[in-house]
Design an enzyme around this catalytic site. Structure first.
Site, PDB file in Angstrom:
ATOM      1  N   CYS A   7       0.849  -1.203   0.000  1.00  0.00           N
ATOM      2  CA  CYS A   7       0.000   0.000   0.000  1.00  0.00           C
ATOM      3  C   CYS A   7       0.882   1.251   0.000  1.00  0.00           C
ATOM      4  O   CYS A   7       1.672   1.458   0.930  1.00  0.00           O
ATOM      5  CB  CYS A   7      -0.918  -0.016   1.221  1.00  0.00           C
ATOM      6  SG  CYS A   7      -1.820   1.531   1.433  1.00  0.00           S
ATOM      7  N   CYS A  10       0.408   3.488   3.123  1.00  0.00           N
ATOM      8  CA  CYS A  10       1.081   2.918   4.311  1.00  0.00           C
ATOM      9  C   CYS A  10       2.575   3.243   4.256  1.00  0.00           C
ATOM     10  O   CYS A  10       3.182   3.602   5.267  1.00  0.00           O
ATOM     11  CB  CYS A  10       0.896   1.404   4.373  1.00  0.00           C
ATOM     12  SG  CYS A  10      -0.700   0.859   5.030  1.00  0.00           S
ATOM     13  N   ASP A  33      -0.882  16.317  -2.067  1.00  0.00           N
ATOM     14  CA  ASP A  33      -1.220  15.439  -3.182  1.00  0.00           C
ATOM     15  C   ASP A  33      -0.200  15.649  -4.301  1.00  0.00           C
ATOM     16  O   ASP A  33       0.170  16.775  -4.619  1.00  0.00           O
ATOM     17  CB  ASP A  33      -2.645  15.748  -3.681  1.00  0.00           C
ATOM     18  CG  ASP A  33      -3.190  14.649  -4.565  1.00  0.00           C
ATOM     19  OD1 ASP A  33      -4.162  13.986  -4.152  1.00  0.00           O
ATOM     20  OD2 ASP A  33      -2.637  14.432  -5.678  1.00  0.00           O
ATOM     21  N   HIS A  49      -3.749   1.000   8.393  1.00  0.00           N
ATOM     22  CA  HIS A  49      -4.375   0.741   7.096  1.00  0.00           C
ATOM     23  C   HIS A  49      -5.868   0.498   7.276  1.00  0.00           C
ATOM     24  O   HIS A  49      -6.281  -0.511   7.837  1.00  0.00           O
ATOM     25  CB  HIS A  49      -3.733  -0.457   6.393  1.00  0.00           C
ATOM     26  CG  HIS A  49      -4.326  -0.666   5.026  1.00  0.00           C
ATOM     27  ND1 HIS A  49      -3.913   0.047   3.925  1.00  0.00           N
ATOM     28  CD2 HIS A  49      -5.338  -1.457   4.604  1.00  0.00           C
ATOM     29  CE1 HIS A  49      -4.638  -0.305   2.878  1.00  0.00           C
ATOM     30  NE2 HIS A  49      -5.511  -1.235   3.259  1.00  0.00           N
ATOM     31  N   ASN A  93     -13.264  10.003  -1.609  1.00  0.00           N
ATOM     32  CA  ASN A  93     -13.763   9.077  -2.617  1.00  0.00           C
ATOM     33  C   ASN A  93     -13.758   7.667  -2.037  1.00  0.00           C
ATOM     34  O   ASN A  93     -12.809   7.279  -1.352  1.00  0.00           O
ATOM     35  CB  ASN A  93     -12.882   9.140  -3.864  1.00  0.00           C
ATOM     36  CG  ASN A  93     -12.893  10.516  -4.507  1.00  0.00           C
ATOM     37  OD1 ASN A  93     -13.934  11.160  -4.583  1.00  0.00           O
ATOM     38  ND2 ASN A  93     -11.734  10.978  -4.950  1.00  0.00           N
ATOM     39  N   GLY A  99     -14.913   6.824  -7.262  1.00  0.00           N
ATOM     40  CA  GLY A  99     -13.718   7.489  -7.795  1.00  0.00           C
ATOM     41  C   GLY A  99     -12.458   7.269  -6.984  1.00  0.00           C
ATOM     42  O   GLY A  99     -11.481   8.002  -7.142  1.00  0.00           O
ATOM     43  N   HIS A 104      -6.439   3.195   0.501  1.00  0.00           N
ATOM     44  CA  HIS A 104      -6.093   3.506   1.895  1.00  0.00           C
ATOM     45  C   HIS A 104      -6.858   4.793   2.184  1.00  0.00           C
ATOM     46  O   HIS A 104      -6.649   5.808   1.493  1.00  0.00           O
ATOM     47  CB  HIS A 104      -4.579   3.684   2.049  1.00  0.00           C
ATOM     48  CG  HIS A 104      -4.112   3.996   3.452  1.00  0.00           C
ATOM     49  ND1 HIS A 104      -3.147   3.239   4.109  1.00  0.00           N
ATOM     50  CD2 HIS A 104      -4.460   4.989   4.307  1.00  0.00           C
ATOM     51  CE1 HIS A 104      -2.928   3.760   5.315  1.00  0.00           C
ATOM     52  NE2 HIS A 104      -3.716   4.831   5.455  1.00  0.00           N
ATOM     53  N   HIS A 106      -8.378   8.175   2.753  1.00  0.00           N
ATOM     54  CA  HIS A 106      -7.753   9.498   2.737  1.00  0.00           C
ATOM     55  C   HIS A 106      -8.816  10.567   2.545  1.00  0.00           C
ATOM     56  O   HIS A 106      -9.769  10.385   1.802  1.00  0.00           O
ATOM     57  CB  HIS A 106      -6.670   9.608   1.665  1.00  0.00           C
ATOM     58  CG  HIS A 106      -7.101   9.184   0.297  1.00  0.00           C
ATOM     59  ND1 HIS A 106      -7.211   7.855  -0.075  1.00  0.00           N
ATOM     60  CD2 HIS A 106      -7.456   9.902  -0.785  1.00  0.00           C
ATOM     61  CE1 HIS A 106      -7.606   7.784  -1.328  1.00  0.00           C
ATOM     62  NE2 HIS A 106      -7.777   9.011  -1.792  1.00  0.00           N
ATOM     63  N   HIS A 108      -9.279  14.239   1.130  1.00  0.00           N
ATOM     64  CA  HIS A 108      -8.703  15.330   0.344  1.00  0.00           C
ATOM     65  C   HIS A 108      -9.104  16.653   0.999  1.00  0.00           C
ATOM     66  O   HIS A 108     -10.275  16.845   1.350  1.00  0.00           O
ATOM     67  CB  HIS A 108      -9.284  15.352  -1.073  1.00  0.00           C
ATOM     68  CG  HIS A 108      -8.912  14.190  -1.933  1.00  0.00           C
ATOM     69  ND1 HIS A 108      -7.932  14.250  -2.897  1.00  0.00           N
ATOM     70  CD2 HIS A 108      -9.404  12.928  -1.993  1.00  0.00           C
ATOM     71  CE1 HIS A 108      -7.845  13.090  -3.521  1.00  0.00           C
ATOM     72  NE2 HIS A 108      -8.728  12.261  -2.996  1.00  0.00           N
TER      73      HIS A 108
HETATM   74  P1  5GP Z   1      -8.397   9.047  -4.842  1.00  0.00           P
HETATM   75  O1  5GP Z   1      -8.698   9.106  -6.315  1.00  0.00           O
HETATM   76  O2  5GP Z   1      -8.081   7.644  -4.392  1.00  0.00           O
HETATM   77  O3  5GP Z   1      -9.430   9.727  -3.995  1.00  0.00           O
HETATM   78  O4  5GP Z   1      -7.130   9.953  -4.633  1.00  0.00           O
HETATM   79  C1  5GP Z   1      -5.829   9.468  -4.635  1.00  0.00           C
HETATM   80  C2  5GP Z   1      -4.962  10.694  -4.648  1.00  0.00           C
HETATM   81  O5  5GP Z   1      -3.652  10.303  -4.297  1.00  0.00           O
HETATM   82  C3  5GP Z   1      -4.868  11.355  -6.041  1.00  0.00           C
HETATM   83  O6  5GP Z   1      -5.285  12.707  -5.938  1.00  0.00           O
HETATM   84  C4  5GP Z   1      -3.387  11.230  -6.401  1.00  0.00           C
HETATM   85  O7  5GP Z   1      -2.874  12.361  -7.055  1.00  0.00           O
HETATM   86  C5  5GP Z   1      -2.728  11.004  -5.058  1.00  0.00           C
HETATM   87  N1  5GP Z   1      -1.534  10.170  -5.115  1.00  0.00           N
HETATM   88  C6  5GP Z   1      -1.419   8.963  -5.732  1.00  0.00           C
HETATM   89  N2  5GP Z   1      -0.181   8.463  -5.562  1.00  0.00           N
HETATM   90  C7  5GP Z   1       0.491   9.374  -4.812  1.00  0.00           C
HETATM   91  C8  5GP Z   1       1.832   9.407  -4.302  1.00  0.00           C
HETATM   92  O8  5GP Z   1       2.647   8.513  -4.494  1.00  0.00           O
HETATM   93  N3  5GP Z   1       2.169  10.509  -3.561  1.00  0.00           N
HETATM   94  C9  5GP Z   1       1.289  11.520  -3.319  1.00  0.00           C
HETATM   95  N4  5GP Z   1       1.742  12.558  -2.592  1.00  0.00           N
HETATM   96  N5  5GP Z   1       0.027  11.512  -3.778  1.00  0.00           N
HETATM   97  C10 5GP Z   1      -0.365  10.457  -4.523  1.00  0.00           C
HETATM   98 ZN    ZN Z   2      -2.410   1.379   3.616  1.00  0.00          ZN
END
Ligand code: 5GP
Ligand code: ZN
Length: 119
Positions: A7, A10, A33, A49, A93, A99, A104, A106, A108
């Protein structure tokens, strides 16, 4: 603390992958992000996690509360202007149709002057 070896969040929370850290305590990590959709765009995650908001139960209530309570304080610290002219957006999301790309949990937090890339 539960972690998953494959992950990415993680790994970020444990410092095994680089990130621009916004906040850290024993339970919570926040970082920018990598593809910001707004001038301020960071993610607040639990260090443990939890795959998504579809996986939370009453045992996570205090942790989720702490994550949400951090959002306004960190938003201001990261450059969002105060309410009501400024403000911020909180978004989580959940699942494929919700989306979610990273499995994991999160939150935004987005803000800063318009226009944004999305929304
Ligand atoms: P989700 O679409 O799952 O709600 O958002 C995942 C977010 O994680 C996306 O906005 C993407 O830009 C961000 N993200 C994905 N991989 C990484 C990473 O390795 N580092 C950082 N800082 N953000 C990431
Ligand atoms: Zn995780």
């Amino acid at each position: 603390m539960s972690t998953l070896d494959n992950c990415i969040f993680c790994k970020i929370a444990r410092g095994l992958l680089p990130s621009r850290k916004v906040y850290e305590d024993d339970e919570i990590f926040a970082f920018d992000d990598i593809h910001p959709l707004a001038p301020v765009h960071f993610l607040i995650i639990p260090k443990m996690h939890i795959a998504s908001m579809a996986h939370v139960g009453p045992e996570h209530g205090a942790l989720l509360g702490r994550m949400l309570l951090l959002a306004p304080q960190l938003a201001l610290a990261q450059g969002c202007r105060p309410y009501p002219e400024g403000g911020f957006r909180i978004l989580t999301n959940t699942g494929a149709e919700g989306g979610q790309e990273v499995a994991h949990l999160h939150v935004h937090v987005m803000g800063g002057p318009r226009p944004w890339l999305k929304g």
